[in-house]
Structures are given as C-alpha cells and as structure tokens.
Write a protein that holds these residues in place. Structure first.
Motif, short mmCIF file in Angstrom:
data_model
loop_
_atom_site.label_atom_id
_atom_site.label_comp_id
_atom_site.label_asym_id
_atom_site.label_seq_id
_atom_site.Cartn_x
_atom_site.Cartn_y
_atom_site.Cartn_z
N SER A 10 0.86 -1.24 -0.06
CA SER A 10 0.18 -0.03 -0.11
C SER A 10 0.73 1.37 -0.08
N ALA A 11 2.17 1.29 -0.31
CA ALA A 11 2.83 2.43 -0.41
C ALA A 11 2.36 3.08 -1.47
N ASN A 12 2.24 4.51 -1.16
CA ASN A 12 1.73 5.66 -2.20
C ASN A 12 2.43 6.93 -1.82
N PRO A 13 3.09 7.42 -2.90
CA PRO A 13 3.14 6.81 -4.25
C PRO A 13 4.05 5.54 -4.30
N LEU A 14 4.18 5.08 -5.54
CA LEU A 14 5.00 3.65 -5.66
C LEU A 14 5.72 3.84 -6.65
N ALA A 15 7.04 3.54 -6.63
CA ALA A 15 8.14 3.48 -7.46
C ALA A 15 7.95 2.06 -8.28
N VAL A 16 8.04 2.09 -9.57
CA VAL A 16 7.94 0.92 -10.49
C VAL A 16 9.14 0.91 -11.19
N ALA A 17 9.92 0.02 -11.21
CA ALA A 17 11.20 -0.19 -12.18
C ALA A 17 10.51 -1.00 -13.21
N MET A 18 10.77 -0.63 -14.44
CA MET A 18 10.49 -1.14 -15.75
C MET A 18 11.54 -2.05 -16.30
N THR A 19 11.27 -3.42 -15.75
CA THR A 19 12.00 -4.40 -16.26
C THR A 19 11.11 -5.13 -17.08
N ALA A 20 9.75 -4.97 -17.45
CA ALA A 20 9.06 -5.86 -18.13
C ALA A 20 7.86 -5.02 -18.29
#
Length: 572
Positions: free
Chosen positions: A203-213
């Motif tokens: 539920s972390a907000n904001p959320l860091a998303v590493a684009m590996t796919a």
C-alpha cells in the motif's frame, strides 16, 4: 582493464580511490564518490579538487578512458544531505573542465527524484527499488557512451478498482527498460486507498515501479468507514440518593412533589449514547444552581462515588437543566447536541383518603370481597366465619387510621401500621372476628401521624348487614381446618412486609424441595432459587430484605411436584 573486467569499491573516502585509479587502467570509470566525505562534513572545495585528481589519475595509464561522473544520491542525514546538494552543484563545471574529446567526462544524475525514505533501508544505502533505479540510470548513460541504442521499451498499464484515479510520473505509455515510473493513487470523495494488485503489492503511495518488463498495476479504493455518531445525552432519571435506586424518568415540564417522593435526598442521572462517553457537562439553573462535569459513568448532576450518589434536597421552585455529552474527558473533544428540560419542585401534602373496605379471611389472610354500602354478608356462604375488615387508603401508607364499628357488635381501633385492620393483625396475620347477625356501620378516618394525630384526611362510612347463624366455636374451627386442607392454598405472612421478610405457609402434605421466583410488578427478576421444606413445619422462610429494596407489588411463583402457585406480595 579490458571491457570484460569490472571492479567495484564501496565505502571509500576520496583519498582511498586516488591510488586505485592510478594502478588500474580501466576503459570506463563509473564514479559515484564523495558521499562519505560529505556525511563526514569534509571541505566542499577540497572534495572537488580530489575528484579532479581521481579523473587525472584514471588517464595516466589510459588517456582515452571514458568517465561517468555521478551527481550523488541524497541521504536522510543532516548535514550530509545539504553538503551533497552543494557538491552536486559543482560537478557539471568540473566535468566540463576535465572533459576531452578522447576522454569525455559525462554527468549522470543520481539525485533527482530519488527518495531516501522509500529507496534506502537506512537513509544511506539503497534497497532493491533504489538499486534498480540506480542501475537503470547507469545503463542509460553507458548505452549512450558506447553508442548502443536504447531499443527496449515496456508498456505500463494502470487501472482503478473503486472510486479513485491513478497518475504516473513521467506520464507516458511506455518506458525504457530499467527506468523507474512513479504511480500515485488518489481516492475519490469519501473513499480511501486500500492497496496495489497485479504486478505490484502493498500500500505504499506513491509507488516506485522499475520497468524491467511490461506491467499492469491496479489501485483498489473502498468507501471510508462512516464516522461514529457524536455522543448524546438521551434522557434524565431521578435517583433516590439514600438507596441509589431509580425513582422515575425525569421528563420536561415534570412536577416533583417532595411530600410524595420516597425521599428528599435526590440526584439526577444523565443517560447517554453510547453508554460510556468522554464526559457530560451539566448546567442547572433556577431555585438552585449547579455546574458539574462528570468524566466517568454514572453521570450524575450532583456527582457520586462509584455509584453511591451524593444527595441533593432541592428547594421549591422552577428549574432548567441542560446536559451536553463530549467525546473526551473534562468536557473536551467533539460535543453532542444539548438536552434541555424544565421541571418544577413543590412540597404539597396530599390529603389522605380512605378509599374502601375489604373483608378478609382471617384463616388464610386472603381477601374475600370488598364491603360496599348496603352489602349483605351471608355467613353460610362465606369460606369462613373467622373474618376481619381491612381499611384501604390513598396513599397506601398513612400516619394512622381510626376505625369505629357500630351496630350489633361494636369495635373501636386505631391502627398506625399497614395493613389497617379493624380487629388488628400481627404483621399481616389477621386476627379473627366471628360476627353476629345484624346491621353494622363502619367509619374509618386517616390521619397524617401515628395514633390518630395530625391532619385528618377524608373519612369513609359504609353500612352493611350480616345474615345467617354463626357456627358454634368448635364446629367453626373444624370447618376452617377442612376448608384449608381442601383448598391446598399457600399463603404468605406478614403481607404486606416492611422489611422484605416473608413466611409462606404451605399445604400440610407439601414436603421436599420448592423452587421459587420473585419478580417485580414490571416483570423484572428480583430473586430465584430452591429451598427444602420440612413436611412437619409446612413453612417456607424467605428473607429478601436485601433484594426488595423498593416499596411496591411483587409476585412470588412457587413450584414443586405437588404444588404450583403464585402469590402477590406487598413491600411497604
């Protein structure tokens, strides 16, 4: 060093790296160095000079070395982060001064957009999310340096379950491999963010998303729980401060007559919803005034000690009472709606009145019938010739009653304790009178005090006739015994009782264990249990002095294999 060999050093200060750079001859140097120096509050100018010396040392054995110079990661430490920010501002000029066509120095920004709270595990060292962000930025810089095109892009799809929106930064449909996108969930009105699902959890907000796919991430929203209702005062109750028992609900415009209440030692309790609130603040105005704040139930206008109510004897006059419930102690927090009522206190004695006469069976102490003017009492038709006459008053208890019987037989009697019997009684065990035939007149007068003293109330006179012949004494006794045995009736005495203690006379054949249940006139349970009975004694001794605290009518149910009955008990 050839392009297939790498060497990584962590935790060094600048002077540690100078010798390493001169010894090895790398083709590419990725320099993220100076954090420890800034955390340790080293000189900004000196650090910048040492970074230039490392660049120079790297070229000593390899003049065409390519150098990627990092602007340092932020830290949550102070003054370390302020020093890092200041050093990062000096690095672009250093890179420009040191860069050559054969050995370019390229700045790589590792500071912008990095959150040390969510991307490090201790405010300094990167966690998995932070490492992915750092690797992506090095990777992009290396590809540009080595003329390798960035050709891999991944789509990022977002959705919202419930009322809310998901935004992204940077806002684009696809992202280069290794880059980091930041998702922010924004609940709609009256909604709350619950968490992420799909290719992200938590539920972390904001959320860091590493684009590996390619990734699909859904934000789930749900309605906010309804706020609790504000505390409220719902009613008032007048309390007997002598017994700590309720007297009556206190309604607006009520009149309280001190002369008719069971006591003049009173208190007023506020009932709230919920039953326990932070506090209740009272304000009483009128003939008496009082302001009181109660932070613990019961909430009493004149307070209490653990339910032992303090006494208030009100002055005669008009009153207005307001109480407000609060969510916190001492009248703090959210306030509910005030409840205000008015009432009047008077002290008006009610004139005592004789309301009727009742013919009583002195064998069983049970009522036979009311005696009205002109009544004909046939001795042959009555269940017994062993009689008494009870005077009934309003109120039920007065100071005394003077009774005069004239006619074929005469009797004068003053009774100062209920029941008020013409031929007296022993705590409800009526004495017997066998009347002779003829005409009679009975007059009873109530008085405010014992012994026919004080103000006289309203008297009642009734004339009646007795018919039939009385049986001889021995025959009457035998007849009474036969009738009691045949009826199988149980009777209680004294009835009324002044202290809650009763003896129940049982049919002669009754023995064993009898269960009993005592309820109030409103049906509330007062006492219950079981008690053995001796057939020879034929009596059930019951002590409810600790339970029958309030005067009034009670009902006693008795049950055994041979007996089921219900008796009406009076507590004065």
């Amino acid at each position: 060093m050839t392009s297939t060999t790498r060497d990584t050093r962590a935790g060094w200060l600048l002077f540690s790296a100078q010798g390493w750079a001169a010894t090895y001859k790398p083709d590419v140097v990725l320099m993220h160095i100076g954090s420890n120096d800034m955390i340790q509050n080293s000189s900004l100018t000196g650090t910048r000079v040492e970074l230039g010396e490392i660049i120079d040392a790297s070229r000593m054995g390899h003049p065409t070395v390519k150098i990627l110079l990092a602007q340092l990661l932020p830290t949550s430490l102070s003054p370390g982060n302020e020093n890092i920010t200041a050093l990062n501002a000096l690095l672009p000029e250093l890179a420009q001064q040191k860069s050559t066509p054969q050995s370019p120095v390229t700045i790589v920004d590792h500071n912008t957009g990095v959150n040390p709270v969510t991307e490090t595990y201790d405010g300094i060292h990167l966690n998995e999310v932070g490492e992915e962000r750092m690797a992506a930025r090095w990777y992009t810089a290396l590809q540009a340096l080595l003329d390798t095109p960035v050709s891999t892009f991944y789509p990022l799809a977002t959705a919202a379950s419930g009322a809310g929106t998901v935004s992204r930064s940077p806002d684009q449909a696809t992202y280069a491999a290794g880059t980091v996108a930041t998702l922010t969930a924004t609940p709609g009105s009256g909604q709350q963010f619950v968490g992420w699902s799909g290719d992200a959890t938590g539920s972390a907000n904001p959320l860091a998303v590493a684009m590996t796919a390619a990734k699909t991430i859904t934000a789930t929203f749900a309605p906010l729980p309804p706020p609790p209702p504000p505390p409220a005062v719902t009613s008032y109750t007048l309390v007997n401060a002598d017994t700590d028992l309720d007297i009556q609900p206190l309604a607006t415009d009520a009149t309280l007559n001190l002369a008719t209440l069971p006591t003049r030692n009173l208190n007023i309790r506020a009932t709230t919803t919920p039953a326990a609130v932070g506090s209740v603040r009272f304000s009483l105005t009128g003939a008496d005034t009082r302001d009181q704040t109660e932070s613990q139930a019961p909430y009493a206008l004149f307070s209490d000690a653990g339910g032992d109510y303090n006494a208030w004897t009100p002055a005669v006059g008009s009153y207005s009472l307001t109480a407000i419930a609060y969510s916190e102690a001492g009248g703090g927090g959210a306030a509910g709606s005030p409840l205000t009522l008015t009432f009047t206190v008077v002290n008006t004695a009610t004139q005592a009145t004789v309301t009727s006469f009742t013919l009583v069976n002195a064998d069983t102490d049970q009522d036979i019938q009311d005696i009205t003017s002109g009544a004909m009492l046939d001795l042959a038709a009555l269940p017994t010739q062993n009689l008494n006459i009870r005077v009934n008053t309003s109120p039920a208890v007065v100071g005394s009653v003077a009774v005069v019987l004239t006619g074929t037989q005469e009797q004068v009697r003053t009774e100062s304790m209920a029941p008020y019997a013409l031929f007296s009684d022993a705590n409800g065990n009526y004495n017997g009178w066998i009347p002779t035939t003829g005409s009679y007149t009975i007059t009873a007068t109530p008085y405010a005090e014992a012994g026919a003293v004080g103000d006289a109330g309203k008297a009642l006179t009734v004339s009646f006739n007795v018919l039939g012949q009385p049986l001889p004494n021995t025959q009457a006794q035998a007849t009474r015994q036969l009738r009691v045995a045949a009826s199988g009736a149980a009777r209680a005495y004294p009835n009324p009782s002044y202290d809650g203690r009763f003896v129940v006379a049982l049919p002669a054949a009754e023995a064993g264990t009898i269960t009993y249940t005592l309820v109030s006139a409103l049906g509330s349970m007062v006492a219950s249990g079981a008690q053995p009975v001796d057939a020879q004694a034929g009596e059930l001794v019951l002590d409810w002095s600790g339970q029958m605290l309030a005067p009034g009518v009670y009902y006693l149910s008795l049950k055994s294999p041979a007996l089921t009955t219900r008796l009406k008990l009076l507590r004065f």
